[in-house]
Design a protein around this motif. Structure first.
Motif, PDB file in Angstrom:
ATOM      1  N   GLU A 134     -30.487  36.735  61.706  1.00  0.00           N
ATOM      2  CA  GLU A 134     -31.079  37.823  61.446  1.00  0.00           C
ATOM      3  C   GLU A 134     -30.968  38.893  62.278  1.00  0.00           C
ATOM      4  OE1 GLU A 134     -33.450  40.201  58.983  1.00  0.00           O
ATOM      5  OE2 GLU A 134     -32.697  38.276  58.771  1.00  0.00           O
ATOM      6  N   MET A 135     -30.821  38.749  63.634  1.00  0.00           N
ATOM      7  CA  MET A 135     -30.305  39.794  64.567  1.00  0.00           C
ATOM      8  C   MET A 135     -29.079  40.445  64.353  1.00  0.00           C
ATOM      9  SD  MET A 135     -32.935  40.754  66.275  1.00  0.00           S
ATOM     10  CE  MET A 135     -32.029  41.461  67.615  1.00  0.00           C
ATOM     11  N   SER A 159     -27.463  40.368  61.373  1.00  0.00           N
ATOM     12  CA  SER A 159     -27.580  41.138  60.293  1.00  0.00           C
ATOM     13  C   SER A 159     -27.807  42.542  60.561  1.00  0.00           C
ATOM     14  CB  SER A 159     -28.200  40.337  59.236  1.00  0.00           C
ATOM     15  OG  SER A 159     -28.260  41.149  58.042  1.00  0.00           O
ATOM     16  N   ARG A 160     -29.008  42.467  61.385  1.00  0.00           N
ATOM     17  CA  ARG A 160     -29.650  43.941  61.517  1.00  0.00           C
ATOM     18  C   ARG A 160     -28.792  44.619  62.424  1.00  0.00           C
ATOM     19  NH1 ARG A 160     -35.046  44.357  59.801  1.00  0.00           N
ATOM     20  NH2 ARG A 160     -35.805  42.308  58.636  1.00  0.00           N
ATOM     21  N   LEU A 161     -28.266  44.002  63.392  1.00  0.00           N
ATOM     22  CA  LEU A 161     -27.564  44.850  64.278  1.00  0.00           C
ATOM     23  C   LEU A 161     -26.206  45.546  63.458  1.00  0.00           C
ATOM     24  CD1 LEU A 161     -27.291  42.665  67.495  1.00  0.00           C
ATOM     25  CD2 LEU A 161     -28.256  44.829  67.070  1.00  0.00           C
ATOM     26  N   LYS A 162     -25.657  44.917  62.375  1.00  0.00           N
ATOM     27  CA  LYS A 162     -24.769  45.599  61.752  1.00  0.00           C
ATOM     28  C   LYS A 162     -25.047  46.759  61.201  1.00  0.00           C
ATOM     29  CE  LYS A 162     -22.318  41.396  60.687  1.00  0.00           C
ATOM     30  NZ  LYS A 162     -21.784  40.180  59.646  1.00  0.00           N
ATOM     31  N   LYS A 163     -26.480  46.903  60.802  1.00  0.00           N
ATOM     32  CA  LYS A 163     -27.041  48.118  59.937  1.00  0.00           C
ATOM     33  C   LYS A 163     -27.509  49.273  61.104  1.00  0.00           C
ATOM     34  CE  LYS A 163     -28.407  44.964  55.872  1.00  0.00           C
ATOM     35  NZ  LYS A 163     -29.475  44.572  55.191  1.00  0.00           N
ATOM     36  N   TYR A 164     -27.521  48.650  62.247  1.00  0.00           N
ATOM     37  CA  TYR A 164     -28.375  49.453  63.252  1.00  0.00           C
ATOM     38  C   TYR A 164     -27.427  50.429  63.600  1.00  0.00           C
ATOM     39  CZ  TYR A 164     -30.563  50.639  67.375  1.00  0.00           C
ATOM     40  OH  TYR A 164     -31.193  51.579  68.448  1.00  0.00           O
TER      41      TYR A 164
END
Length: 229
Positions: A217-218, A220-225
């Motif tokens: 999950e982290m 995945s979110r880092l790619k969008k961050y």
């Protein structure tokens, strides 16, 4: 031992005044109380059906203890030659029964339900054995504390261990054979989904699963961050 007794701060557990060993054992005898209270935040944070079922079992075990005490009606030991310590009964010991229930249930859970991944957790199997030995040692120490502080006789403590161990094994069998198989269905109920109540029974290693899911999950979110400039 001294004839003068004093309570542990904010509790009704007493020990001989000036007896350091007695004071330590008085705190040890409070472990069951601390355990019951500590499970409240664990249940709120984890919301796991197995943990909830185990917590319910603690109260069922305690209810069994109170019923047996009134049926057997065996008085507690006297602290002096003329004065009885308590008006209530002491057979079986509630503390030793709780300690045995907790220890037996957790040991069975560790060896039957919880699987270890030695490549992820070094020496995991050794730690499993050490933790289970720790449960047994803690249970024995709790029982001894009640004997040392003259809250129970040896027979009352041994009876508590036997009944608590039997209840712990019976509650685990009830979990594994009769109630646990329905946990996936219970967890899918709307009320459980609303309260975020989960079932981990089909996951062999919850620690590894949680770590893996959070890590994914982290990522995945880092790619969008988007970092602030």
């Amino acid at each position: 031992m001294a004839d003068e007794w004093q309570p542990v701060t904010f509790t009704h557990v007493e020990y001989p005044k000036g007896d350091v060993v007695g004071m330590i054992l008085a705190w040890v005898s409070l472990i069951p109380c601390f355990t019951v209270v500590s499970f409240i935040p664990i249940i709120i944070l984890r919301r796991d059906l197995t943990t909830i079922f185990f917590y319910i079992g603690m109260f069922v075990n305690e209810g069994c203890n109170q019923i047996l005490k009134r049926l057997i009606a065996d008085p507690r030991p006297a602290r002096t030659a003329t004065t009885a310590q308590w008006s209530e009964y002491g057979m079986p010991s509630a503390h030793s029964q709780f300690a045995a229930f907790f220890s037996v249930f957790m040991i069975l859970l560790f060896y039957i339900r919880i699987k270890v991944v030695t490549l992820i957790i070094p020496c995991a199997k050794i730690w499993k054995h050490l933790i289970c030995i720790g449960f047994l040692c803690a249970a024995a120490l709790i029982g001894y504390s009640r004997l040392y502080l003259k809250y129970h006789t040896t027979n009352q403590i041994l009876c508590g261990f036997l009944i608590g161990g039997f209840n712990g094994a019976l509650w685990f069998i009830l979990l594994e054979k009769f109630v646990g198989p329905y946990f996936p269905i219970i967890a899918s109920l709307p009320i459980c989904e609303m309260l975020l109540i989960k079932d981990y029974s089909l996951i062999p290693n919850v620690l590894w699963c949680e770590y893996h899911c959070i890590k994914q999950e982290m990522r995945s979110r880092l790619k969008k961050y988007v970092r602030p400039e």
